[in-house]
Design an enzyme around this catalytic site. Sequence first.
Site, PDB file in Angstrom:
ATOM      1  N   GLU A  36      37.299  36.276  37.601  1.00 30.13           N
ATOM      2  CA  GLU A  36      35.403  36.158  37.197  1.00 30.13           C
ATOM      3  C   GLU A  36      34.643  35.963  38.446  1.00 30.13           C
ATOM      4  O   GLU A  36      35.659  34.938  39.650  1.00 30.13           O
ATOM      5  CB  GLU A  36      35.702  34.580  36.520  1.00 30.13           C
ATOM      6  CG  GLU A  36      34.862  34.329  36.286  1.00 30.13           C
ATOM      7  CD  GLU A  36      34.757  32.709  36.212  1.00 30.13           C
ATOM      8  OE1 GLU A  36      35.664  32.144  36.344  1.00 30.13           O
ATOM      9  OE2 GLU A  36      33.970  32.205  35.432  1.00 30.13           O
ATOM     10  N   ARG A 261      51.802  31.731  41.029  1.00 29.86           N
ATOM     11  CA  ARG A 261      51.047  31.684  41.658  1.00 29.86           C
ATOM     12  C   ARG A 261      50.680  31.262  43.242  1.00 29.86           C
ATOM     13  O   ARG A 261      51.977  30.446  43.720  1.00 29.86           O
ATOM     14  CB  ARG A 261      49.301  31.206  41.356  1.00 29.86           C
ATOM     15  CG  ARG A 261      49.714  29.332  41.678  1.00 29.86           C
ATOM     16  CD  ARG A 261      48.453  28.779  40.553  1.00 29.86           C
ATOM     17  NE  ARG A 261      47.464  29.101  41.306  1.00 29.86           N
ATOM     18  CZ  ARG A 261      46.176  29.183  40.377  1.00 29.86           C
ATOM     19  NH1 ARG A 261      45.981  28.377  39.509  1.00 29.86           N
ATOM     20  NH2 ARG A 261      45.101  29.598  41.323  1.00 29.86           N
ATOM     21  N   LYS A 271      40.122  27.925  44.232  1.00 26.71           N
ATOM     22  CA  LYS A 271      38.512  27.773  43.653  1.00 26.71           C
ATOM     23  C   LYS A 271      37.782  27.019  43.948  1.00 26.71           C
ATOM     24  O   LYS A 271      37.108  27.194  44.760  1.00 26.71           O
ATOM     25  CB  LYS A 271      38.596  29.292  43.108  1.00 26.71           C
ATOM     26  CG  LYS A 271      38.650  30.733  43.602  1.00 26.71           C
ATOM     27  CD  LYS A 271      37.442  31.517  42.019  1.00 26.71           C
ATOM     28  CE  LYS A 271      38.098  32.435  41.951  1.00 26.71           C
ATOM     29  NZ  LYS A 271      37.259  33.552  40.477  1.00 26.71           N
TER      30      LYS A 271
END
Length: 564
Positions: A36, A261, A271
């Site tokens: 994104e 992850r 983020k």
Amino acid sequence: MKPEASVPSNFIRQVIQADLESGRYEGRVVTRFPPEPNGYLHIGHAKSICLNFGFAEEFGGTCHLRFDDTNPLKENVSYVDSIKEDVKWLGFDWDVHLYFASDYFDRFYDYAIDLIKTGKAYVDSLTPEEIRSYRGTLTEPGKESPYRHRTVEENLELFQKMAAGKFDEGECVLRAKIDMAAPNIIMRDPTLYRIRKRPHHRTGDKWCIYPMYDFAHCLSDSIERITHSICTLEFENNRELYDWILDTLDIYHPRQIEFARLNLSYTILSKRKLIELVEGGYVDGWNDPRMPTISGFRRRGYTPEAIRNFCERIGVAKRDSMVDLALLEHCIREDLNKRAPRFMGVLRPLKVVIENYPADKVETLEAINNPEDQSMGTRNIPFSREFYIEKDDFMETPPKKFFRLAPGREVRLRYAYFITCTDFIKDEQGEVVELRCTYDPQTRGGDSPDGRKVKSTLHWVSATHAIDAEVRLYNDLFTVEEPVSAEDFKAVLNKDSLEILHGAKLEPALADLEIGKQCQFERLGYFCKDVKYSTSDHSVFNRIVTLRDQWAKVKKQQGANERK
RNA sequence: UGAGGGUUGGUCUAGUGGCAAGACGACGGGUUCUGGCCCCGUUAACACAGGUUCGAAUCCUGUACCCUCAGCCA
């Protein structure tokens, strides 16, 4: 490229191989990296990039770079640009396969209409708060919205009005009609479209309704005929919806595979939190060399090879894990050891005068550029009566196991002479500011004809020939291994994560080092000329990583013993 | 207390019914004109309890613990 024999297998590769054998996707392998554009890429994304592009390459397939740009509130083009740059820099090539979910908005809309027509989606006019309370809880089923049974015609009309901007934000949404009592909360009539009266960075004002992730992602994968949709563990619960949408629409259906992850000790890979560090001014932008972003590592001086190698070594699995930062450091040392030219640079200078060396004499000595790679050749270094050594390399009263210079002790100057300390001068504060030494002319080049040994070799820089430089030493950004678990991650920021040294003295050859290029300062570490602050007449060096340091360990050990 | 996942040395990862392997780290040694690199060695693991089996990290049952999900974020 074939995987190295030493590369261990992993569960994703096994799934792909099984699909290849069963012919599930006619032998195709198509993956995608779907960021994104709402922030910069970090080392966790590098893992995903390496996985997706890596598998595609390994099996002769392709990997798409697709921007998942379904939320105009958070996204913008500058992020798109930085992401492309970072993926390229890592060494991957999406060729013609650059896509945007926003390019599919028309098709998404048509699929939504299909769902409405088959009674599988409806426009809900509950408020966001009501939707939440109707959803139920983890242990209790939800209840159906009073709008759930609107007719197909009514839903069609309402949805078209939504798209036409006839409703305000939050007034209504399009929902899938699944099961409000589903044990998986994701399946309790998930939202498919919401109203956002904001211009989109690519579609402008064309749309005021935007698809949710769950709707857009599986459809994008399907449209692009992705075979293996590799994502992180937190989407495991969403897979049921991914499958439901594609099955209900009865269209091409990729396989979603989830992996754990990356977590890295002493750093943060979220983020949202990284944005906080940037916007709160805790760091010098997204590419601050202390940031775990790709651009941060790049500016710090990491190589793409080291990062890719790191991603290969950490492997991939489904369990939560915390990778030791030491492994990343190992990877960059390993890479730079082979490639980085060596130089001498003194970070904290201590002046030395050789009393039996002529005042006006200058000699040129030959030094090896890289002992790991003879093809890198040699260079010349000027030597004279006065030069600088590292403050740390002298002690008035040396403890056990300190092999460096001390009163009366002889050491070697790298590529130069053996010197013996005869005296030292202190200032009013009692700090040693100058050393007086003698040298042995017989030891020119660094070897003694009589075969006597010294216990250490020091780096040095001739005083009159030295160039001045600013050196930035970086340490861990956080003081704790797992900053995310701290009550406030900003409270565990390391105050000493950046130390700026202004008076460093470097050998003259370093003036010619290209900005952005890495090198080794012998005995200290790997450095690179900073791309942001270096100019033609002012050199700024970033320390990428220290060399492994046996003495540092001994010193720490001795300190610990004294405290006992 | 619902659903979906997970648990192998300090860390990461292999092992898929037959000698628990590799990497990083730590520790010790060798070598060395970088206390670097390199080389050698040591350390140290199958969450627990049952069961199946000649044989279980692996298959079955149960237990414990950890992670994810109640956004009109992704």
